[in-house]
Design a protein around this motif. Structure first.
Motif, PDB file in Angstrom:
ATOM      1  N   MET A  61       0.834  -1.206   0.000  1.00  0.00           N
ATOM      2  CA  MET A  61       0.000   0.000   0.000  1.00  0.00           C
ATOM      3  C   MET A  61       0.869   1.256   0.000  1.00  0.00           C
ATOM      4  O   MET A  61       0.600   2.220  -0.722  1.00  0.00           O
ATOM      5  CB  MET A  61      -0.932  -0.001   1.217  1.00  0.00           C
ATOM      6  N   LEU A 113      -3.721  -4.240  -5.776  1.00  0.00           N
ATOM      7  CA  LEU A 113      -3.250  -2.938  -5.297  1.00  0.00           C
ATOM      8  C   LEU A 113      -2.668  -2.111  -6.438  1.00  0.00           C
ATOM      9  O   LEU A 113      -2.717  -0.871  -6.411  1.00  0.00           O
ATOM     10  CB  LEU A 113      -2.196  -3.127  -4.205  1.00  0.00           C
ATOM     11  N   VAL A 271      -2.867   4.701   3.974  1.00  0.00           N
ATOM     12  CA  VAL A 271      -2.942   3.239   4.117  1.00  0.00           C
ATOM     13  C   VAL A 271      -4.345   2.839   4.576  1.00  0.00           C
ATOM     14  O   VAL A 271      -4.935   3.489   5.444  1.00  0.00           O
ATOM     15  CB  VAL A 271      -1.884   2.727   5.124  1.00  0.00           C
ATOM     16  N   GLU A 272      -4.871   1.771   3.981  1.00  0.00           N
ATOM     17  CA  GLU A 272      -6.223   1.305   4.303  1.00  0.00           C
ATOM     18  C   GLU A 272      -6.224   0.567   5.645  1.00  0.00           C
ATOM     19  O   GLU A 272      -6.313  -0.665   5.710  1.00  0.00           O
ATOM     20  CB  GLU A 272      -6.713   0.367   3.199  1.00  0.00           C
ATOM     21  N   LEU A 383     -10.478  -0.419  -1.111  1.00  0.00           N
ATOM     22  CA  LEU A 383     -10.044   0.632  -2.036  1.00  0.00           C
ATOM     23  C   LEU A 383     -11.237   1.332  -2.680  1.00  0.00           C
ATOM     24  O   LEU A 383     -11.226   2.556  -2.880  1.00  0.00           O
ATOM     25  CB  LEU A 383      -9.136   0.046  -3.119  1.00  0.00           C
TER      26      LEU A 383
END
Length: 421
Positions: A61, A113, A271-272, A383
């Motif tokens: 990420m 990603l 960042v998730e 996302l």
């Protein structure tokens, strides 16, 4: 055991109903299991939580979010539209094939990603929903990852314990995966054909855009692509390097942070973390099923009903692992099945090699059944959510589960024809 089952079912029910955010309910369920000592702190830290997956996610990420700042994803998006001459139908087919091929040599999480930001750029500029693309990409990533030793974690585990090489996986799984990929790509192209329409005027404007204008920072782009290339090379060679993929990803991320000059706080904010903590909670909940013996009981019961018949055993493993992996992470299930197959190998009643391919196909393809069936699915949903699009459990299930069943039917035909006729 009862508490572990009840917590799992309740958490799953809330995830399906979407009454509470999946991250909140997963962490709450994990906390209950830890409070009541169903899962010990030591077991959670050392066994249940897969830090390799979490480290891989965070590392990639960071690399992707820094690379995104250069404008390269928008550049590729415009190129993709021009290559397909504005046809979204051709575009969804091309992106699915690229995703599948990339997933065979990277892991499927890394692939989504990299691919999803490109798709979000395309759909945002063309003013269309990214959901059809996202569903197709999830499927393609999991299908492509099934073809090789390094494409999906269950394959890495099987290859390590069974002594199977990279080429063993390619020779035995790639033929059926090619058939499955072509079939699923065509299915989704047909299903979403009416949703893949764009304003003709907008398409014409888009085709006239000079894609080079999107590159915002050439120096950062060179640095980002160099680090990304080294990281991908590390993934391919990770077995020879004796390094976990998470170490390679985090090393690449830290190197890029070091040489890019980008504000680390800004990057970490992107960042998730909701996805990371969802996985953390889910790992502990599944760990509860594992440590109390639920998964072991299910696996043994699955094999007992076959009476050691070679074909029936292979089919039960294929279908059982597919259905199971659609609803629970496939890693602990694969870990449970491996010693059972090894025991059967020691008994020497029949050749167990087809059982390894049945397990690989079922565990990897089964993850396509639900939105939480595989890591790539959850990451993609996260996302999309970040950009304001919701891929619900029900919407994904409606398209994905029947298609997943079809892939297992094709796998069944392949196993029977190749190994038992």
């Amino acid at each position: 055991m009862i508490l572990a089952i009840v917590i799992f079912l309740l958490v799953y029910a809330f995830i399906v109903s979407e009454k509470i955010h999946r991250t909140i309910i997963a962490l709450f369920g994990a906390a209950i299991l830890l409070i009541f000592k169903v899962v010990s702190y030591e077991y959670a830290i050392h066994e249940a939580i897969d830090f390799n997956t979490l480290g891989l996610l965070v590392g990639m990420m960071i690399i992707v979010f820094i690379t995104k700042r250069t404008g390269i994803f928008e550049y590729i998006a415009v190129k993709q539209v021009k290559l397909s001459k504005g046809s979204l139908l051709i575009m969804i087919i091309l992106i699915s094939i690229v995703t599948a091929v990339a997933s065979a040599f990277l892991d499927n999480v890394t692939t989504v990603l990299l691919i999803i930001p490109i798709v979000l750029s395309i759909t945002e500029d063309l003013n269309i929903s990214p959901i059809p693309f996202a569903i197709s990409i999830i499927f393609a990533s999991n299908v492509g990852g099934t073809a090789t030793l390094i494409g999906d974690p269950p394959n890495i585990m099987i290859g390590s314990k069974a002594g199977l090489s990279f080429m063993d996986f390619v020779k035995n799984l790639a033929p059926v995966i090619v058939i499955i990929l072509v079939t699923t790509v065509l299915i989704f192209a047909f299903i979403f054909r009416n949703k893949l329409k764009v304003d003709p005027e907008l398409k014409e404007v888009f085709l006239k855009i000079d894609e080079s204008e999107y590159i915002k920072d050439k120096k950062l782009l060179i640095k980002s692509l160099a680090v990304l290339g080294l990281t991908i090379l590390g993934f391919i060679l990770h077995d020879k390097l004796k390094l976990e993929s998470s170490i390679i990803a985090l090393a690449g991320a830290s190197l890029l942070l070091l040489i890019s000059g980008v504000d680390v706080k800004e990057v970490l904010e992107e960042v998730e973390w909701t996805t990371i903590f969802f996985f953390l909670g889910l790992f502990i909940i599944v760990g509860g099923l594992e440590i109390t013996g639920v998964i072991d009981i299910l696996a043994k019961a699955m094999l007992n009903i076959t009476h050691r018949n070679p074909l029936l055993t292979a089919l039960v493993i294929l279908w059982g692992s597919a259905i199971f992996s659609a609803f629970v992470d496939n890693i602990p299930f694969t870990a449970t099945m491996i010693p059972l197959i090894l025991d059967m190998q020691k008994l020497g009643h029949f050749d167990v090699e087809p059982l390894w391919w049945a397990l690989a196909l079922g565990a990897c393809l089964g993850g396509n059944g639900t939105i939480i069936g595989a890591s790539a699915n959850v990451v993609t949903a996260g996302l999309l959510e970040e950009k304001g699009y919701k891929l619900s459990f029900g919407e994904f299930f409606k398209y994905a589960f029947p298609t997943m069943i079809l892939t297992i039917v094709l796998s069944t035909i392949y196993l029977v024809v190749r190994y038992y006729m």
